[in-house]
Design an enzyme around this catalytic site. Sequence first.
Site, short mmCIF file in Angstrom:
data_model
loop_
_atom_site.label_atom_id
_atom_site.label_comp_id
_atom_site.label_asym_id
_atom_site.label_seq_id
_atom_site.Cartn_x
_atom_site.Cartn_y
_atom_site.Cartn_z
N GLY A 59 -7.84 -11.28 -7.36
CA GLY A 59 -7.84 -10.33 -6.26
C GLY A 59 -6.49 -10.30 -5.57
O GLY A 59 -5.81 -11.33 -5.51
N GLN A 106 -0.60 -8.53 1.04
CA GLN A 106 0.11 -9.63 0.38
C GLN A 106 1.41 -9.18 -0.28
O GLN A 106 2.27 -10.01 -0.58
CB GLN A 106 -0.79 -10.28 -0.68
CG GLN A 106 -2.01 -10.98 -0.09
CD GLN A 106 -2.91 -11.51 -1.19
OE1 GLN A 106 -3.78 -10.81 -1.67
NE2 GLN A 106 -2.67 -12.74 -1.61
N CYS A 162 -5.54 -18.58 -3.22
CA CYS A 162 -4.94 -17.33 -2.77
C CYS A 162 -3.52 -17.27 -3.31
O CYS A 162 -2.79 -18.27 -3.25
CB CYS A 162 -4.92 -17.28 -1.25
SG CYS A 162 -4.19 -15.78 -0.57
N LEU A 163 -3.14 -16.11 -3.82
CA LEU A 163 -1.77 -15.97 -4.33
C LEU A 163 -0.74 -16.16 -3.23
O LEU A 163 0.41 -16.47 -3.52
CB LEU A 163 -1.61 -14.59 -4.99
CG LEU A 163 -2.34 -14.47 -6.33
CD1 LEU A 163 -2.38 -13.02 -6.79
CD2 LEU A 163 -1.65 -15.35 -7.37
N HIS A 192 -12.81 -12.19 0.91
CA HIS A 192 -11.48 -12.81 1.02
C HIS A 192 -10.40 -11.73 1.13
O HIS A 192 -9.48 -11.83 1.95
CB HIS A 192 -11.28 -13.70 -0.22
CG HIS A 192 -9.92 -14.31 -0.35
ND1 HIS A 192 -9.71 -15.68 -0.33
CD2 HIS A 192 -8.70 -13.76 -0.55
CE1 HIS A 192 -8.42 -15.93 -0.47
NE2 HIS A 192 -7.77 -14.77 -0.62
N GLU A 193 -10.51 -10.70 0.28
CA GLU A 193 -9.46 -9.66 0.25
C GLU A 193 -9.53 -8.77 1.49
O GLU A 193 -8.48 -8.37 2.02
CB GLU A 193 -9.58 -8.82 -1.02
CG GLU A 193 -9.43 -9.61 -2.33
CD GLU A 193 -8.21 -10.49 -2.40
OE1 GLU A 193 -7.19 -10.18 -1.76
OE2 GLU A 193 -8.27 -11.53 -3.10
N HIS A 220 -7.73 -10.28 4.29
CA HIS A 220 -6.27 -10.05 4.27
C HIS A 220 -5.90 -8.78 5.03
O HIS A 220 -4.90 -8.75 5.74
CB HIS A 220 -5.77 -9.91 2.83
CG HIS A 220 -5.50 -11.20 2.12
ND1 HIS A 220 -4.58 -12.12 2.57
CD2 HIS A 220 -6.01 -11.72 0.97
CE1 HIS A 220 -4.54 -13.15 1.73
NE2 HIS A 220 -5.40 -12.94 0.75
#
Length: 168
Positions: free
Chosen positions: A46, A51, A92-93, A134-135, A138
């Site tokens: 994701g 991000q 997470c990236l 989660h996304e 963000h």
Amino acid sequence: MALLDILEFPDPRLRTKAETVEAVDDNLRQIIDDMFETMYDAPGIGLAATQVNVHKRLVVIDVSEDKSEPLVLINPEYEVLDQELESCQEGCLSVPGFYEEVVRPRHIRLKALDRDGKPYELEAEDLLAVCIQHEIDHLNGKLFVDYLSPLKRNRIRKKLEKQHRASA
Ligand code: QAP
Ligand code: CO
């Protein structure tokens, strides 16, 4: 197609609240394609536009093992369908190298627009439900480390700051 730079915690730009997408056009589809390329390259499941320093309400997700289920979420909203909670190891990236348990509702209904600007709804459970939540966090400037104790979050922050200094 292009790989995009991913902002890393504790970059303050990750705290930006993203703006509603007003037009699903070719310009936006270019960003979507670049976000998929960046996510698959990582590899990740994701990626939110926040991000990659694009502050629009846009997310890409693919929780399949073979890149076969790309999902585009534009202006996403969800409702929790039952009170059951689930603990999942999240990463997470934007927080590379760190994985921690987070508790969230396990069953949600998503409403969003697809890459043609067409509305759709889907019910999600387990990993997909966790990833969607989660996304969308963000897009609201929230990170999974915000659910951890301040002690754990500060440890992660210090380690990443040290890495960022070393590579600068
Ligand atoms: C969010 O995260 C997620 O630390 C998506 O070194 C993750 O794709 C939701 C990644 C887990 C639910 C469960 C993380 C790649 C990818 C790293 C990701 C890393 C390389 C994270
Ligand atoms: Co993330």
